[in-house]
Design an enzyme around this catalytic site. Structure first.
Site, PDB file in Angstrom:
ATOM      1  CE  LYS A 117      -3.902  -3.892  -5.283  1.00  0.00           C
ATOM      2  NZ  LYS A 117      -3.590  -2.509  -4.890  1.00  0.00           N
TER       3      LYS A 117
ATOM      4  N   GLY B 171      -3.306  -2.348 -10.564  1.00  0.00           N
ATOM      5  CA  GLY B 171      -4.177  -1.917 -11.664  1.00  0.00           C
ATOM      6  C   GLY B 171      -3.686  -2.301 -13.049  1.00  0.00           C
TER       7      GLY B 171
ATOM      8  CG  HIS C  77      -1.582  -5.965  -0.488  1.00  0.00           C
ATOM      9  ND1 HIS C  77      -2.259  -4.778  -0.294  1.00  0.00           N
ATOM     10  CD2 HIS C  77      -0.985  -5.873  -1.699  1.00  0.00           C
ATOM     11  CE1 HIS C  77      -2.077  -4.011  -1.363  1.00  0.00           C
ATOM     12  NE2 HIS C  77      -1.304  -4.649  -2.222  1.00  0.00           N
TER      13      HIS C  77
ATOM     14  CB  SER D 156       1.844   3.871  -9.163  1.00  0.00           C
ATOM     15  OG  SER D 156       0.731   4.230  -8.352  1.00  0.00           O
TER      16      SER D 156
ATOM     17  CD  GLU E  74      -4.988  -2.676  -1.630  1.00  0.00           C
ATOM     18  OE1 GLU E  74      -5.391  -3.771  -2.081  1.00  0.00           O
ATOM     19  OE2 GLU E  74      -4.501  -1.790  -2.367  1.00  0.00           O
TER      20      GLU E  74
ATOM     21  CD  GLU F 290       2.619  -3.902  -3.163  1.00  0.00           C
ATOM     22  OE1 GLU F 290       2.514  -3.993  -4.384  1.00  0.00           O
ATOM     23  OE2 GLU F 290       1.679  -4.118  -2.384  1.00  0.00           O
TER      24      GLU F 290
ATOM     25  N   GLY G 226      -1.947   2.521  -6.091  1.00  0.00           N
ATOM     26  CA  GLY G 226      -3.171   3.000  -6.712  1.00  0.00           C
ATOM     27  C   GLY G 226      -3.258   4.515  -6.823  1.00  0.00           C
TER      28      GLY G 226
ATOM     29  CG  ASN H  93      -2.782  -7.951  -5.562  1.00  0.00           C
ATOM     30  OD1 ASN H  93      -3.813  -8.615  -5.624  1.00  0.00           O
ATOM     31  ND2 ASN H  93      -2.467  -7.182  -4.531  1.00  0.00           N
TER      32      ASN H  93
HETATM   33  P1  13P Z   1      -1.122  -0.487  -8.076  1.00  0.00           P
HETATM   34  O1  13P Z   1      -0.169  -1.084  -9.093  1.00  0.00           O
HETATM   35  O2  13P Z   1      -2.540  -0.446  -8.567  1.00  0.00           O
HETATM   36  O3  13P Z   1      -0.614   0.782  -7.510  1.00  0.00           O
HETATM   37  O4  13P Z   1      -1.180  -1.545  -6.854  1.00  0.00           O
HETATM   38  C1  13P Z   1       0.006  -2.006  -6.314  1.00  0.00           C
HETATM   39  C2  13P Z   1      -0.309  -3.110  -5.386  1.00  0.00           C
HETATM   40  O5  13P Z   1      -0.879  -2.914  -4.333  1.00  0.00           O
HETATM   41  C3  13P Z   1       0.086  -4.469  -5.788  1.00  0.00           C
HETATM   42  O6  13P Z   1      -0.033  -5.361  -4.735  1.00  0.00           O
END
Ligand code: 13P
Length: 246
Positions: free
Chosen positions: A12, A220, A94, A198, A96, A161, A167, A10
């Site tokens: 983002k 990330g 998600h 993560s 976010e 998640e 993150g 992802n």
């Molecule tokens: P990270 O791998 O950056 O923690 O993000 C996870 C995520 O939100 C994937 O959708």
């Protein structure tokens, strides 16, 4: 559950045209038969990435969609449009988007239905906040999110998640992942369940070896081909660990 683990990236709100070099490196790499790769770039790159990845082992997905087919929704994209641009999967719900855009379980459900209507696979995200985990409410929150946001559709992947692991570099223990994945599997029988939060090459093998973990949703560490491929390579190791343990 399928034996092939889905390693989904992802991206983002990251990535310009120049990032196609990372996709090229992912496409060129030998892929493990134990892993299916999916990259979900920002919508601006979706069509170009899908064109580039055509015929390769890398699938291309989207990060969100509107629930309607078309209409007066400035700035939104429908699942049909994303399918037309070459997406095979769409992430919905998600955390976010739930936090930044006020998406409720009911909205997430409508979006997942729209993904199915367009003939694509929904990757539906759920997960508790740190406050909820500390209050001992994790399984209750997960159950409520599943109840409220998962429609009866065929092509569905669930992504667990934990919000506090996204993150932050913090990951749950394998016991914590196992507990939640088992709870999801018990309610959702047979659905592929990804872990996200993560995930990186150094922890992927142990997370992917947890029972009922059918892959990873990576933020990330999916932006760089080397890291993403390192995570994908861990699927084979995870399989070996599981086999070795039995
Ligand atoms: P990270 O791998 O950056 O923690 O993000 C996870 C995520 O939100 C994937 O959708």
């Amino acid at each position: 559950m399928t034996d092939v683990q889905l390693i989904a990236g992802n991206w983002k709100m990251n990535g310009l045209n120049s990032a196609i070099a990372e996709l090229d490196a992912m496409i060129a790499a030998p892929t493990s038969p134990a892993a299916g790769l999916l990259v979900c770039p920002p919508a601006t790159l979706l069509a170009a990435f899908a064109e580039r990845a055509k015929g390769s082992a890398v699938g291309i997905g989207a990060q969100d969609c509107h629930w309607e087919v078309s209409g007066a929704h400035t700035g939104d994209l429908s699942a049909e449009m994303l399918a037309d641009a070459g997406a095979t999967h769409i992430i919905v719900g998600h955390s976010e988007r739930r936090a930044d855009h006020g998406e409720t379980d009911a909205i997430v459900r409508r979006k997942a239905e729209a993904v199915a209507r367009a003939g694509l696979t929904a990757i539906l995200c759920i997960g508790e906040t740190l406050e909820q985990r500390d209050a001992g409410q994790t399984l209750e929150v997960i159950a409520r999110q599943l109840e409220g946001s998962v429609p009866a559709i065929d092509r569905l992947v669930i992504a667990y998640e934990p919000v506090w692991a996204i993150g932050t570099g913090r990951t749950p223990t394998v016991e914590q992942v196992a507990e939640v994945h088992a709870a999801i599997a018990a309610r959702m029988g047979g659905v592929q369940i990804l872990y996200g939060g993560s995930v990186k090459p150094s922890n992927a093998a142990e997370l992917l070896a947890v029972p009922h973990v059918g892959g990873a949703l990576v933020g990330g560490a999916s932006l760089k081909a080397a890291d993403f491929l390192g995570i994908a390579a861990a699927t084979a190791l995870a399989g070996a660990q599981t086999a070795g343990a039995s």
